[in-house]
Structures are given as C-alpha cells and as structure tokens.
Design a protein around this motif. Structure first.
Motif, PDB file in Angstrom:
ATOM      1  N   LEU A 195      35.279  69.076  34.494  1.00  0.00           N
ATOM      2  CA  LEU A 195      36.698  69.229  34.160  1.00  0.00           C
ATOM      3  C   LEU A 195      37.444  67.905  34.298  1.00  0.00           C
ATOM      4  O   LEU A 195      38.270  67.553  33.451  1.00  0.00           O
ATOM      5  N   VAL A 196      37.172  67.162  35.379  1.00  0.00           N
ATOM      6  CA  VAL A 196      37.839  65.874  35.590  1.00  0.00           C
ATOM      7  C   VAL A 196      37.485  64.887  34.481  1.00  0.00           C
ATOM      8  O   VAL A 196      38.360  64.226  33.901  1.00  0.00           O
ATOM      9  N   SER A 200      40.113  63.606  31.604  1.00  0.00           N
ATOM     10  CA  SER A 200      40.370  62.167  31.547  1.00  0.00           C
ATOM     11  C   SER A 200      40.152  61.628  30.137  1.00  0.00           C
ATOM     12  O   SER A 200      40.935  60.816  29.640  1.00  0.00           O
ATOM     13  N   ALA A 201      39.077  62.081  29.487  1.00  0.00           N
ATOM     14  CA  ALA A 201      38.805  61.642  28.116  1.00  0.00           C
ATOM     15  C   ALA A 201      39.893  62.142  27.164  1.00  0.00           C
ATOM     16  O   ALA A 201      40.352  61.414  26.275  1.00  0.00           O
ATOM     17  N   TYR A 202      40.315  63.405  27.339  1.00  0.00           N
ATOM     18  CA  TYR A 202      41.383  63.959  26.492  1.00  0.00           C
ATOM     19  C   TYR A 202      42.688  63.194  26.684  1.00  0.00           C
ATOM     20  O   TYR A 202      43.382  62.858  25.712  1.00  0.00           O
ATOM     21  N   SER A 203      43.031  62.900  27.935  1.00  0.00           N
ATOM     22  CA  SER A 203      44.262  62.168  28.224  1.00  0.00           C
ATOM     23  C   SER A 203      44.215  60.764  27.640  1.00  0.00           C
ATOM     24  O   SER A 203      45.221  60.261  27.126  1.00  0.00           O
ATOM     25  N   LEU A 204      43.074  60.115  27.709  1.00  0.00           N
ATOM     26  CA  LEU A 204      42.937  58.765  27.157  1.00  0.00           C
ATOM     27  C   LEU A 204      43.092  58.776  25.642  1.00  0.00           C
ATOM     28  O   LEU A 204      43.652  57.838  25.050  1.00  0.00           O
ATOM     29  N   SER A 211      49.300  51.707  31.751  1.00  0.00           N
ATOM     30  CA  SER A 211      48.186  50.797  32.014  1.00  0.00           C
ATOM     31  C   SER A 211      46.948  51.631  32.305  1.00  0.00           C
ATOM     32  O   SER A 211      46.999  52.874  32.409  1.00  0.00           O
ATOM     33  N   TRP A 212      45.809  50.952  32.455  1.00  0.00           N
ATOM     34  CA  TRP A 212      44.579  51.650  32.848  1.00  0.00           C
ATOM     35  C   TRP A 212      44.731  52.261  34.234  1.00  0.00           C
ATOM     36  O   TRP A 212      44.206  53.343  34.515  1.00  0.00           O
ATOM     37  N   TYR A 213      45.451  51.562  35.102  1.00  0.00           N
ATOM     38  CA  TYR A 213      45.701  52.073  36.456  1.00  0.00           C
ATOM     39  C   TYR A 213      46.473  53.391  36.404  1.00  0.00           C
ATOM     40  O   TYR A 213      46.119  54.363  37.100  1.00  0.00           O
ATOM     41  N   SER A 214      47.500  53.453  35.558  1.00  0.00           N
ATOM     42  CA  SER A 214      48.286  54.683  35.415  1.00  0.00           C
ATOM     43  C   SER A 214      47.439  55.808  34.824  1.00  0.00           C
ATOM     44  O   SER A 214      47.597  56.978  35.198  1.00  0.00           O
ATOM     45  N   TRP A 215      46.551  55.457  33.890  1.00  0.00           N
ATOM     46  CA  TRP A 215      45.671  56.484  33.313  1.00  0.00           C
ATOM     47  C   TRP A 215      44.736  57.071  34.366  1.00  0.00           C
ATOM     48  O   TRP A 215      44.553  58.289  34.435  1.00  0.00           O
ATOM     49  N   VAL A 216      44.155  56.218  35.200  1.00  0.00           N
ATOM     50  CA  VAL A 216      43.257  56.707  36.259  1.00  0.00           C
ATOM     51  C   VAL A 216      44.010  57.608  37.237  1.00  0.00           C
ATOM     52  O   VAL A 216      43.549  58.703  37.572  1.00  0.00           O
ATOM     53  N   LEU A 217      45.189  57.157  37.664  1.00  0.00           N
ATOM     54  CA  LEU A 217      45.975  57.963  38.602  1.00  0.00           C
ATOM     55  C   LEU A 217      46.414  59.288  37.982  1.00  0.00           C
ATOM     56  O   LEU A 217      46.266  60.351  38.583  1.00  0.00           O
TER      57      LEU A 217
END
Length: 222
Positions: A195-196, A200-204, A211-217
């Motif tokens: 699920l994670v 994450s792939a869908y959100s990207l 930023s990449w940092y905001s995407w990870v968080l």
C-alpha cells in the motif's frame, strides 16, 4: 486594510476615489486598536504580509460567534492534549514491565510521530499543532527509551555497512507477547508495504509536490 483593496498609483491614474470618515472613540479603544496594529505589524515581519492579510480578513469577515466557537475548540483541543500526555506519562512512569505491551508498535509509533512532525513543519502548520506534535514525539522517544535495553551496530556478513540492532527490555523478551508481536507485525507488513509503495507511486504520478523531500514526507504520512 487588506492588500487586495489597495489601488496602484502610476502615471495612468487621473482620478482616485477618496472617502474620509470621522468618528469619536474612547481612549481605551484607541489604545487597544494601536496595540493590535503594532502586533499585526510584528507578526507580518515574522510570517509575511499575506498571512496577516488572511488574519485581518478572518476578523473582519467572519462571524464573531464562529470565531468564539473556533477559539473554544482550540482551547479544548489543547486541554485534551495535555490530559492525554499527562495520563501517558503517568502510566509509563509507574510501569515496570513490558509484558503485554507491543514493542514493535512503539517503534512504529515513534517513526510515525517523527514523520508527522516533519510533515507539519514542512507545510508551515500553526505553532499550536506543531508544539502538540513535538511534545507527542518527545513522549514517544521517552517511552522507547524505557522499553529499550540497548542499541548497537552489528557487522553484517558480506557488507561493510553494519545493521542497527535494538534489544528490548528483558521483561518483553522473556514474555509470550514477543511471539504475538512478531506474528502480528509480519501479517501487517504484507498489507502495509504494498500500500505504501503503491500510494507513493500514484502520488508521484498525479500530485504536485514542492520537492522530493515533500513527496517522501507526504507519501509516508498519507
């Protein structure tokens, strides 16, 4: 006055609408108005003029009853947070055994609280919520400190990078809770990891991130 109500003056402007209104006010009200204006100017220097414009708009255009209800809800939220922190600290201060308590869920909660705190800080959340999250993070770290016997780095075969080894307290290691904890986390990981990764792939692919940092968080929090 909000910034969007100002009229830009340049060489193309030939006439300006001007309306002056006079009224008598008491000394006390004038002093309170001046103090409020100075406070807003100081806050504008710290948080920016746009934030202060929104605050002025809130006071000018929002019903006083709604503002009062919002203030009461914020106050109750703070009180309930303090009571929850107090009970949590009281329980763990008097607790002498990890029997019946999930050590792995404590580690996961510490990770969750850390990610949520960083996410709130990255999104410029209000100080009330940020402080509450920070206190919760500190309590989770303190609880894990009481539940952990030792932390060390152990060499791994075929790799120069050592692995982190966390040894829980003896009262947890010697109790049947450890077996149930491991089994529950094993089943949970089968559902959680896909699920994670999938979210994450869908959100990207479909969401916008600073930023990449905001995407990870953001992906981890959601």
């Amino acid at each position: 006055i909000m910034a969007d109500r100002y009229i830009a003056i340049n060489e193309t402007v030939s006439e300006l609408p001007l309306e002056l209104t006079f009224s008598v006010t008491s000394l006390m009200r004038w002093m309170l108005t001046e103090q409020m204006q100075q406070s807003l100017q100081q806050q504008a220097g710290l948080h920016g003029e746009a934030t202060m414009d929104e605050m002025r708009r809130m006071f000018a255009e929002t019903s006083p009853w709604l503002l009062a209800v919002t203030a009461c809800v914020s106050m109750l939220h703070t009180i309930f947070d303090v009571l929850a922190f107090k009970n949590d600290i009281s329980f763990w201060r008097n607790n002498k055994s990890m029997k019946g308590l999930s050590f792995r869920s404590m580690i996961i909660n510490l990770f969750f609280q850390t990610v949520i705190f960083l996410y709130l800080a990255d999104n410029d959340t209000s100080y009330m919520i940020l402080v509450s999250s920070g206190v919760g993070l500190a309590i989770e770290a303190w609880k894990c400190k009481k539940a952990i016997k030792s932390i060390s780095f152990v060499p791994r075969e075929g790799s120069r990078i050592p692995s982190l080894q966390i040894v829980p307290a003896d009262s947890y290691t010697l109790s049947p809770t450890k077996l149930y904890d491991e089994e529950a986390m094993r089943y949970l990981s089968h559902a959680m990891y896909p699920l994670v990764v999938g979210y994450s792939a869908y959100s990207l692919a479909y969401d916008t991130h600073k930023s990449w940092y905001s995407w990870v968080l953001g992906s981890t929090v959601n």
